[in-house]
Write a protein that holds these residues in place. Structure first.
Motif, PDB file in Angstrom:
ATOM      1  N   TYR A  19     -35.342  20.245 -17.066  1.00  0.00           N
ATOM      2  CA  TYR A  19     -34.766  21.456 -16.476  1.00  0.00           C
ATOM      3  C   TYR A  19     -35.537  22.598 -17.114  1.00  0.00           C
ATOM      4  O   TYR A  19     -35.273  22.952 -18.272  1.00  0.00           O
ATOM      5  CB  TYR A  19     -33.284  21.599 -16.823  1.00  0.00           C
ATOM      6  CG  TYR A  19     -32.331  20.658 -16.100  1.00  0.00           C
ATOM      7  CD1 TYR A  19     -32.228  20.664 -14.713  1.00  0.00           C
ATOM      8  CD2 TYR A  19     -31.493  19.808 -16.824  1.00  0.00           C
ATOM      9  CE1 TYR A  19     -31.327  19.830 -14.055  1.00  0.00           C
ATOM     10  CE2 TYR A  19     -30.582  18.973 -16.174  1.00  0.00           C
ATOM     11  CZ  TYR A  19     -30.509  18.997 -14.793  1.00  0.00           C
ATOM     12  OH  TYR A  19     -29.615  18.180 -14.151  1.00  0.00           O
ATOM     13  N   PHE A  22     -36.506  22.182 -20.770  1.00  0.00           N
ATOM     14  CA  PHE A  22     -35.583  21.257 -21.447  1.00  0.00           C
ATOM     15  C   PHE A  22     -35.757  19.827 -20.921  1.00  0.00           C
ATOM     16  O   PHE A  22     -35.564  19.557 -19.738  1.00  0.00           O
ATOM     17  CB  PHE A  22     -34.140  21.739 -21.256  1.00  0.00           C
ATOM     18  CG  PHE A  22     -33.119  20.817 -21.841  1.00  0.00           C
ATOM     19  CD1 PHE A  22     -33.163  20.470 -23.182  1.00  0.00           C
ATOM     20  CD2 PHE A  22     -32.110  20.283 -21.045  1.00  0.00           C
ATOM     21  CE1 PHE A  22     -32.219  19.606 -23.726  1.00  0.00           C
ATOM     22  CE2 PHE A  22     -31.159  19.428 -21.576  1.00  0.00           C
ATOM     23  CZ  PHE A  22     -31.223  19.082 -22.923  1.00  0.00           C
ATOM     24  N   VAL A  24     -34.499  16.663 -20.234  1.00  0.00           N
ATOM     25  CA  VAL A  24     -33.140  16.119 -20.158  1.00  0.00           C
ATOM     26  C   VAL A  24     -33.116  14.591 -20.047  1.00  0.00           C
ATOM     27  O   VAL A  24     -32.258  13.942 -20.658  1.00  0.00           O
ATOM     28  CB  VAL A  24     -32.320  16.797 -19.026  1.00  0.00           C
ATOM     29  CG1 VAL A  24     -32.975  16.611 -17.667  1.00  0.00           C
ATOM     30  CG2 VAL A  24     -30.880  16.291 -18.997  1.00  0.00           C
ATOM     31  N   PRO A  43     -22.015  10.869 -25.092  1.00  0.00           N
ATOM     32  CA  PRO A  43     -21.436  12.188 -25.358  1.00  0.00           C
ATOM     33  C   PRO A  43     -21.768  13.193 -24.266  1.00  0.00           C
ATOM     34  O   PRO A  43     -22.727  13.012 -23.510  1.00  0.00           O
ATOM     35  CB  PRO A  43     -22.066  12.598 -26.692  1.00  0.00           C
ATOM     36  CG  PRO A  43     -23.236  11.720 -26.878  1.00  0.00           C
ATOM     37  CD  PRO A  43     -22.984  10.468 -26.106  1.00  0.00           C
ATOM     38  N   SER A  44     -20.971  14.217 -24.189  1.00  0.00           N
ATOM     39  CA  SER A  44     -21.194  15.303 -23.249  1.00  0.00           C
ATOM     40  C   SER A  44     -22.587  15.893 -23.473  1.00  0.00           C
ATOM     41  O   SER A  44     -22.993  16.100 -24.610  1.00  0.00           O
ATOM     42  CB  SER A  44     -20.111  16.356 -23.474  1.00  0.00           C
ATOM     43  OG  SER A  44     -20.304  17.416 -22.609  1.00  0.00           O
ATOM     44  N   GLY A  45     -23.298  16.121 -22.385  1.00  0.00           N
ATOM     45  CA  GLY A  45     -24.625  16.715 -22.487  1.00  0.00           C
ATOM     46  C   GLY A  45     -25.741  15.721 -22.701  1.00  0.00           C
ATOM     47  O   GLY A  45     -26.911  16.099 -22.835  1.00  0.00           O
ATOM     48  N   SER A  46     -25.419  14.418 -22.699  1.00  0.00           N
ATOM     49  CA  SER A  46     -26.459  13.418 -22.984  1.00  0.00           C
ATOM     50  C   SER A  46     -27.332  13.119 -21.768  1.00  0.00           C
ATOM     51  O   SER A  46     -28.357  12.453 -21.904  1.00  0.00           O
ATOM     52  CB  SER A  46     -25.824  12.128 -23.515  1.00  0.00           C
ATOM     53  OG  SER A  46     -24.855  11.626 -22.640  1.00  0.00           O
ATOM     54  N   GLY A  47     -26.909  13.588 -20.576  1.00  0.00           N
ATOM     55  CA  GLY A  47     -27.755  13.397 -19.385  1.00  0.00           C
ATOM     56  C   GLY A  47     -27.190  12.386 -18.390  1.00  0.00           C
ATOM     57  O   GLY A  47     -27.865  12.016 -17.427  1.00  0.00           O
ATOM     58  N   LYS A  48     -25.938  11.963 -18.578  1.00  0.00           N
ATOM     59  CA  LYS A  48     -25.344  10.939 -17.707  1.00  0.00           C
ATOM     60  C   LYS A  48     -25.292  11.399 -16.244  1.00  0.00           C
ATOM     61  O   LYS A  48     -25.693  10.671 -15.344  1.00  0.00           O
ATOM     62  CB  LYS A  48     -23.921  10.587 -18.181  1.00  0.00           C
ATOM     63  CG  LYS A  48     -23.834  10.152 -19.637  1.00  0.00           C
ATOM     64  CD  LYS A  48     -22.403   9.826 -20.033  1.00  0.00           C
ATOM     65  CE  LYS A  48     -21.409  10.991 -19.943  1.00  0.00           C
ATOM     66  NZ  LYS A  48     -21.725  12.131 -20.848  1.00  0.00           N
ATOM     67  N   SER A  49     -24.743  12.598 -16.035  1.00  0.00           N
ATOM     68  CA  SER A  49     -24.632  13.098 -14.655  1.00  0.00           C
ATOM     69  C   SER A  49     -26.010  13.262 -14.030  1.00  0.00           C
ATOM     70  O   SER A  49     -26.249  12.851 -12.896  1.00  0.00           O
ATOM     71  CB  SER A  49     -23.894  14.435 -14.623  1.00  0.00           C
ATOM     72  OG  SER A  49     -22.559  14.278 -15.031  1.00  0.00           O
ATOM     73  N   THR A  50     -26.899  13.857 -14.777  1.00  0.00           N
ATOM     74  CA  THR A  50     -28.254  14.060 -14.262  1.00  0.00           C
ATOM     75  C   THR A  50     -28.863  12.723 -13.857  1.00  0.00           C
ATOM     76  O   THR A  50     -29.444  12.595 -12.773  1.00  0.00           O
ATOM     77  CB  THR A  50     -29.135  14.712 -15.351  1.00  0.00           C
ATOM     78  OG1 THR A  50     -28.523  15.942 -15.751  1.00  0.00           O
ATOM     79  CG2 THR A  50     -30.533  14.977 -14.834  1.00  0.00           C
TER      80      THR A  50
HETATM   81  P1  ADP Z   1     -23.589  14.721 -19.189  1.00  0.00           P
HETATM   82  O1  ADP Z   1     -23.226  14.348 -17.791  1.00  0.00           O
HETATM   83  O2  ADP Z   1     -23.928  13.541 -20.035  1.00  0.00           O
HETATM   84  O3  ADP Z   1     -22.559  15.578 -19.849  1.00  0.00           O
HETATM   85  P2  ADP Z   1     -25.600  16.389 -17.924  1.00  0.00           P
HETATM   86  O4  ADP Z   1     -26.525  15.483 -17.193  1.00  0.00           O
HETATM   87  O5  ADP Z   1     -24.586  17.108 -17.141  1.00  0.00           O
HETATM   88  O6  ADP Z   1     -24.926  15.578 -19.130  1.00  0.00           O
HETATM   89  O7  ADP Z   1     -26.431  17.476 -18.709  1.00  0.00           O
HETATM   90  C1  ADP Z   1     -27.424  17.140 -19.649  1.00  0.00           C
HETATM   91  C2  ADP Z   1     -28.027  18.401 -20.217  1.00  0.00           C
HETATM   92  O8  ADP Z   1     -28.727  19.083 -19.203  1.00  0.00           O
HETATM   93  C3  ADP Z   1     -27.002  19.371 -20.778  1.00  0.00           C
HETATM   94  O9  ADP Z   1     -27.555  19.956 -21.931  1.00  0.00           O
HETATM   95  C4  ADP Z   1     -26.848  20.394 -19.678  1.00  0.00           C
HETATM   96  O10 ADP Z   1     -26.499  21.642 -20.198  1.00  0.00           O
HETATM   97  C5  ADP Z   1     -28.238  20.410 -19.069  1.00  0.00           C
HETATM   98  N1  ADP Z   1     -28.187  20.734 -17.631  1.00  0.00           N
HETATM   99  C6  ADP Z   1     -27.454  20.087 -16.691  1.00  0.00           C
HETATM  100  N2  ADP Z   1     -27.685  20.595 -15.471  1.00  0.00           N
HETATM  101  C7  ADP Z   1     -28.567  21.613 -15.635  1.00  0.00           C
HETATM  102  C8  ADP Z   1     -29.210  22.528 -14.750  1.00  0.00           C
HETATM  103  N3  ADP Z   1     -28.985  22.510 -13.419  1.00  0.00           N
HETATM  104  N4  ADP Z   1     -30.074  23.411 -15.290  1.00  0.00           N
HETATM  105  C9  ADP Z   1     -30.335  23.418 -16.620  1.00  0.00           C
HETATM  106  N5  ADP Z   1     -29.781  22.586 -17.509  1.00  0.00           N
HETATM  107  C10 ADP Z   1     -28.907  21.682 -17.027  1.00  0.00           C
END
Ligand code: ADP
Ligand code: MG
Length: 248
Positions: A19, A22, A24, A43-50
């Motif tokens: 991103y 960053f 990710v 953990p939160s922010g580890s990249g699971k959703s992405t």
């Molecule tokens: P998780 O689902 O594990 O909590 P995410 O995949 O949502 O993690 O996010 C991983 C990292 O990427 C986090 O630090 C988040 O802040 C960052 N992030 C997520 N989406 C975006 C985006 N659209 N732009 C910039 N950073 C992002």
């Protein structure tokens, strides 16, 4: 192109994503076989959703390769359309259309995409509503339903496209505790019926019961992947121990 039924339905190889500056996803590899349930924790922010959003091209990636049901996910829009039909997704926040009834929410995509006629789509929708246990809510609006009921509508809506894979991103995290069970029960049944599922969740009971593989993600990397019994009882990695001590 004929696709072997034995080939993994999802193959991710050394996937990297940024991103902006960053990093990710920092080189993630994973395969999911047909009919398997994969649970992704971390953990939160580890990249699971992405990561799971790359499986239906809601997110792009810059390096590596992802193949879903024999189709390589690239910037080719035809591929993306083909994949979205085959991959259903359920989000933490339900994401139902508030101005449409339950029935309309479920029939919208099948009718719009030309998959089913309106009549056929309605028949299918009613069957799905029965399956998720809320047939009597068909003509209500999302705002009139509890969170657990809304999430079951969201599951029915995703199933209405008859996907080959279902992605769930923390489907019970936004629910009041007493509604978690009814949603997990629907997911358990779906898993036992043989649906291929990738589920981001910290519901250990669910993972123990139906996961073929549990994976820990941390800081954009996969730390450990193991069968539930090993993952929860005898994790190999110190990071997994640490993570489990926080959630168990
Ligand atoms: P998780 O689902 O594990 O909590 P995410 O995949 O949502 O993690 O996010 C991983 C990292 O990427 C986090 O630090 C988040 O802040 C960052 N992030 C997520 N989406 C975006 C985006 N659209 N732009 C910039 N950073 C992002
Ligand atoms: Mg997330």
């Amino acid at each position: 192109m004929a696709i072997s039924e034995e080939a993994p339905i999802i193959i991710a190889e050394d996937v990297h994503k940024w991103y902006g500056g960053f990093h990710v996803l920092r080189g993630v590899s994973l395969t999911v076989n047909r009919g398997e349930v994969l649970v992704l924790m971390g953990p939160s922010g580890s990249g699971k959703s992405t990561f799971i959003r790359t499986f239906n091209a809601l997110e792009t990636y810059q390096q590596g390769m992802i193949e879903v049901d024999g189709i390589t996910l690239s910037h080719d829009l035809r591929n993306i359309e083909a994949i979205r039909k085959d991959v259903g997704m359920v989000f933490q926040q339900f994401n139902l259309f508030p101005h449409l009834t339950v029935l309309q929410n479920i029939t919208l995509a099948p009718v719009w995409s030309g998959k089913f006629s309106k009549t056929k789509a309605q028949t299918v929708a009613m069957q799905l509503l029965e399956r998720v246990g809320i047939l009597e809510q068909a003509n209500k609006y999302p705002g009139q339903l509890s969170g657990g009921q809304q999430q079951r509508v969201a599951i029915a809506r995703a199933l209405a496209m008859q996907p080959k894979i279902m992605l769930f991103d923390e489907p019970t995290s936004a629910l009041d505790p007493e509604m978690v069970r009814e949603v997990l029960d629907v997911m358990l049944t779906l898993a036992k019926d043989g649906m291929t599922m990738v589920v981001v969740t910290h519901e250990v009971g669910f993972a123990r019961e139906v996961a073929d593989l549990v994976v820990l993600m941390d800081d954009g990397l996969l730390v450990e992947a193991a069968k539930p019994n090993v993952f929860f009882n005898h994790p190999q990695e110190e990071r997994t121990h640490q993570f489990l001590s926080q959630i168990l």
